[in-house]
Design a protein around this motif. Structure first.
Motif, PDB file in Angstrom:
ATOM      1  N   MET A 177     -16.994   8.173  14.617  1.00  0.00           N
ATOM      2  CA  MET A 177     -16.589   7.858  13.425  1.00  0.00           C
ATOM      3  C   MET A 177     -15.168   7.321  12.793  1.00  0.00           C
ATOM      4  O   MET A 177     -14.044   7.916  13.517  1.00  0.00           O
ATOM      5  CB  MET A 177     -16.825   9.083  11.991  1.00  0.00           C
ATOM      6  N   ARG A 178     -15.528   5.795  12.831  1.00  0.00           N
ATOM      7  CA  ARG A 178     -13.918   5.038  12.330  1.00  0.00           C
ATOM      8  C   ARG A 178     -13.507   5.932  11.407  1.00  0.00           C
ATOM      9  O   ARG A 178     -13.978   5.703  10.269  1.00  0.00           O
ATOM     10  CB  ARG A 178     -14.158   3.847  12.001  1.00  0.00           C
ATOM     11  N   GLU A 179     -11.776   5.436  10.934  1.00  0.00           N
ATOM     12  CA  GLU A 179     -10.763   6.555   9.710  1.00  0.00           C
ATOM     13  C   GLU A 179     -11.651   5.258   8.466  1.00  0.00           C
ATOM     14  O   GLU A 179     -11.309   3.779   8.626  1.00  0.00           O
ATOM     15  CB  GLU A 179      -9.756   6.604  10.149  1.00  0.00           C
ATOM     16  N   PRO A 180     -11.892   5.823   7.455  1.00  0.00           N
ATOM     17  CA  PRO A 180     -11.296   4.373   6.021  1.00  0.00           C
ATOM     18  C   PRO A 180     -10.618   4.388   5.975  1.00  0.00           C
ATOM     19  O   PRO A 180      -9.561   5.148   6.668  1.00  0.00           O
ATOM     20  CB  PRO A 180     -12.211   5.903   4.819  1.00  0.00           C
ATOM     21  N   PRO A 181      -9.891   3.024   5.151  1.00  0.00           N
ATOM     22  CA  PRO A 181      -8.317   2.826   5.036  1.00  0.00           C
ATOM     23  C   PRO A 181      -7.762   3.432   4.870  1.00  0.00           C
ATOM     24  O   PRO A 181      -6.265   3.289   5.092  1.00  0.00           O
ATOM     25  CB  PRO A 181      -9.068   1.650   4.628  1.00  0.00           C
ATOM     26  N   HIS A 182      -7.941   4.699   3.892  1.00  0.00           N
ATOM     27  CA  HIS A 182      -7.235   5.426   3.251  1.00  0.00           C
ATOM     28  C   HIS A 182      -6.295   6.265   4.174  1.00  0.00           C
ATOM     29  O   HIS A 182      -5.500   7.150   3.714  1.00  0.00           O
ATOM     30  CB  HIS A 182      -7.331   6.118   1.566  1.00  0.00           C
ATOM     31  N   GLU A 183      -7.569   6.928   5.248  1.00  0.00           N
ATOM     32  CA  GLU A 183      -7.467   7.743   6.212  1.00  0.00           C
ATOM     33  C   GLU A 183      -6.278   6.937   6.717  1.00  0.00           C
ATOM     34  O   GLU A 183      -5.567   7.701   7.557  1.00  0.00           O
ATOM     35  CB  GLU A 183      -8.269   8.632   6.254  1.00  0.00           C
ATOM     36  N   LEU A 184      -6.125   5.821   7.209  1.00  0.00           N
ATOM     37  CA  LEU A 184      -5.307   4.928   8.248  1.00  0.00           C
ATOM     38  C   LEU A 184      -4.183   4.950   7.777  1.00  0.00           C
ATOM     39  O   LEU A 184      -3.317   4.944   7.987  1.00  0.00           O
ATOM     40  CB  LEU A 184      -6.030   3.471   8.765  1.00  0.00           C
ATOM     41  N   ALA A 185      -4.083   4.451   6.203  1.00  0.00           N
ATOM     42  CA  ALA A 185      -3.055   4.581   5.573  1.00  0.00           C
ATOM     43  C   ALA A 185      -2.058   5.974   5.420  1.00  0.00           C
ATOM     44  O   ALA A 185      -0.982   5.464   5.327  1.00  0.00           O
ATOM     45  CB  ALA A 185      -3.250   3.529   4.182  1.00  0.00           C
ATOM     46  N   ARG A 186      -2.871   6.632   5.318  1.00  0.00           N
ATOM     47  CA  ARG A 186      -2.623   7.969   5.363  1.00  0.00           C
ATOM     48  C   ARG A 186      -1.608   8.062   6.774  1.00  0.00           C
ATOM     49  O   ARG A 186      -0.059   8.866   7.287  1.00  0.00           O
ATOM     50  CB  ARG A 186      -2.993   9.358   5.185  1.00  0.00           C
ATOM     51  N   ARG A 187      -2.061   7.520   7.388  1.00  0.00           N
ATOM     52  CA  ARG A 187      -1.860   8.567   9.715  1.00  0.00           C
ATOM     53  C   ARG A 187      -0.699   7.951   9.531  1.00  0.00           C
ATOM     54  O   ARG A 187       0.508   8.271   9.856  1.00  0.00           O
ATOM     55  CB  ARG A 187      -3.323   7.880  10.258  1.00  0.00           C
ATOM     56  N   LEU A 188      -0.486   6.465   9.144  1.00  0.00           N
ATOM     57  CA  LEU A 188       0.628   5.660   9.183  1.00  0.00           C
ATOM     58  C   LEU A 188       1.540   6.297   8.642  1.00  0.00           C
ATOM     59  O   LEU A 188       2.695   5.814   8.421  1.00  0.00           O
ATOM     60  CB  LEU A 188      -0.087   4.251   8.457  1.00  0.00           C
ATOM     61  N   ALA A 189       1.433   6.295   6.906  1.00  0.00           N
ATOM     62  CA  ALA A 189       2.864   6.745   6.183  1.00  0.00           C
ATOM     63  C   ALA A 189       3.073   8.227   6.905  1.00  0.00           C
ATOM     64  O   ALA A 189       4.615   7.963   6.460  1.00  0.00           O
ATOM     65  CB  ALA A 189       1.571   6.851   4.701  1.00  0.00           C
ATOM     66  N   GLY A 190       2.293   9.107   7.545  1.00  0.00           N
ATOM     67  CA  GLY A 190       3.115   9.772   7.901  1.00  0.00           C
ATOM     68  C   GLY A 190       4.158   9.797   9.163  1.00  0.00           C
ATOM     69  O   GLY A 190       5.313  10.406   9.802  1.00  0.00           O
ATOM     70  N   ARG A 191       3.970   8.118   9.551  1.00  0.00           N
ATOM     71  CA  ARG A 191       5.218   7.391  10.988  1.00  0.00           C
ATOM     72  C   ARG A 191       5.974   7.110   9.934  1.00  0.00           C
ATOM     73  O   ARG A 191       6.396   5.355  10.641  1.00  0.00           O
ATOM     74  CB  ARG A 191       4.950   7.604  11.636  1.00  0.00           C
ATOM     75  N   THR A 192       5.944   6.668   8.776  1.00  0.00           N
ATOM     76  CA  THR A 192       6.606   5.338   8.542  1.00  0.00           C
ATOM     77  C   THR A 192       7.922   4.817   9.340  1.00  0.00           C
ATOM     78  O   THR A 192       7.856   4.089   8.934  1.00  0.00           O
ATOM     79  CB  THR A 192       7.339   5.972   6.827  1.00  0.00           C
ATOM     80  N   GLU A 193       8.626   5.238   9.404  1.00  0.00           N
ATOM     81  CA  GLU A 193       9.756   4.767  10.055  1.00  0.00           C
ATOM     82  C   GLU A 193       9.717   4.242  10.936  1.00  0.00           C
ATOM     83  O   GLU A 193       9.427   3.032  12.005  1.00  0.00           O
ATOM     84  CB  GLU A 193      11.069   5.711   9.880  1.00  0.00           C
ATOM     85  N   ALA A 194       8.671   4.897  12.358  1.00  0.00           N
ATOM     86  CA  ALA A 194       8.242   4.432  13.298  1.00  0.00           C
ATOM     87  C   ALA A 194       7.714   3.118  13.069  1.00  0.00           C
ATOM     88  O   ALA A 194       8.116   1.834  13.352  1.00  0.00           O
ATOM     89  CB  ALA A 194       7.319   5.325  14.070  1.00  0.00           C
ATOM     90  N   VAL A 195       6.985   2.758  11.899  1.00  0.00           N
ATOM     91  CA  VAL A 195       6.077   2.011  11.691  1.00  0.00           C
ATOM     92  C   VAL A 195       6.983   0.392  11.255  1.00  0.00           C
ATOM     93  O   VAL A 195       6.657  -0.571  11.546  1.00  0.00           O
ATOM     94  CB  VAL A 195       4.883   2.236  10.584  1.00  0.00           C
TER      95      VAL A 195
END
Length: 345
Positions: free
Chosen positions: A1-19
């Motif tokens: 199952m694909r992640e909903p937008p808020h979950e993708l945003a949360r995972r990206l936030a966990g790597r904010t500086e790398a993003v």
């Protein structure tokens, strides 16, 4: 199952500086923030991305102080790469989260070669290309409602009847008529564009949260009216600059679009005297002082033109053109009063 937008945003936030390092490489870290010009990766210092959670905010949230835009890291992915469909944004985010840095970089490069990044100079060029002259449009109506009737030499302004506007992070895209202004460098090359969304009747700006937004490379550049010689005037806003131009229609002028950009505007090589069109507020005072210092150091005479109210458009609308002429008469050098003001009157 694909992640909903808020979950993708949360995972990206966990790597904010790398993003940020990956999608906004023109920025740099300063304390708990990544600082860059805007969400399209323009060099500068207007946009702040929070790198870690704190009592005052959440990691990955960003704000552009110059435009009022704000959002999360999914917006960074979208705008930095010029993506439109959320499916493409989500695919890119998943690639970044699941692939090595090098693989993600290569995937992003492919998309960059196909699409003009939203907010880039190329996107601005395309927007100007599908816009039309302002005469006979609601842009002319809007300017005349603000007392601006001197419209010759305003080829840098265009009209778009259905310009896209995205109101917030996840809201639907809207379309509003807009005044589009071409931002150019000293050689006349297009570097960006400024959008002012308008009400359908042209009598005011559109009822949206941020009716003015810029795109492209703004630093040092401006919306220009007339070709500068030895004398020119420079101000912040388009309407403010055009209001003074009603009194001095033969003087070349430039609108830098913000106080910060006014302070950094580049000087034409022929310039000997610069009139600084001041906005009567703290930001305007700061831009005035910085610009005077830069001009003086460059051997250019800098003279401030001050309004009676907040700015010259307020003066023009409340007092009329004759009063604006009278107000600036003693602020001009005598030779310029004769050359520009008396001839206009």
């Amino acid at each position: 199952m694909r992640e909903p937008p808020h979950e993708l945003a949360r995972r990206l936030a966990g790597r904010t500086e790398a993003v940020c390092r990956h999608y906004l490489p023109n920025g740099r870290r300063q304390g708990n923030y990544w600082i860059v010009g805007d969400v399209r990766n323009t060099p500068g210092r207007s946009m702040f991305v929070r790198l870690a959670d704190s009592a005052r905010g959440t990691a990955g949230r960003w704000t552009d102080a110059a435009t009022g835009e704000h959002g999360d890291l999914l917006d960074v992915v979208r705008e930095a790469l010029g993506l439109r469909a959320f499916a493409d944004v989500a695919k890119e985010a998943r690639a970044f989260l699941g692939l090595s840095h090098e693989a993600a970089r290569q995937a992003s490069s492919v998309r960059k070669n196909v699409l003009a990044p939203a907010g880039s100079s190329e996107a601005a060029r395309r927007l100007l290309g599908i816009s039309q002259p302002i005469i006979g449009t609601i842009v002319e109506t809007y300017l005349r409602e603000r007392g601006i009737t001197t419209l010759h030499g305003t080829e840098s302004l265009r009209f778009h009847p259905r310009c896209y506007y995205r109101p917030d992070d996840h809201g639907p895209t809207e379309t509003w008529p807009a005044m589009i202004a071409a931002v150019t460098d000293l050689d006349g090359r297009l570097t960006g564009a400024h959008r002012t969304w308008l009400a359908p009747d042209g009598e005011d700006k559109a009822p949206v949260d941020t009716p003015r937004r810029a795109m492209g490379d703004l630093l040092g550049n401006a919306v220009r009216f007339g070709a500068p010689g030895s004398v020119m005037a420079a101000g912040e806003g388009i309407e403010t600059t055009l209001s003074l131009r009603c009194a001095l229609p033969d003087m070349a002028m430039a609108a830098a679009l913000s106080a910060a950009h006014l302070a950094a505007i580049l000087f034409p090589p022929t310039l000997e005297r610069l009139y600084v069109i001041r906005d009567n507020d703290p930001a305007g005072d700061g831009a005035r002082d910085s610009l005077i210092e830069r001009a003086t150091n460059a051997g250019i005479e800098a003279i401030v033109l001050s309004p009676a109210l907040k700015d010259f458009n307020d003066d023009l609308r409340h007092f009329g053109l004759d009063a604006v002429r009278a107000l600036i008469a003693d602020q001009l050098r005598r030779r310029d009063r004769i050359r520009y003001l008396n001839r206009a009157a």
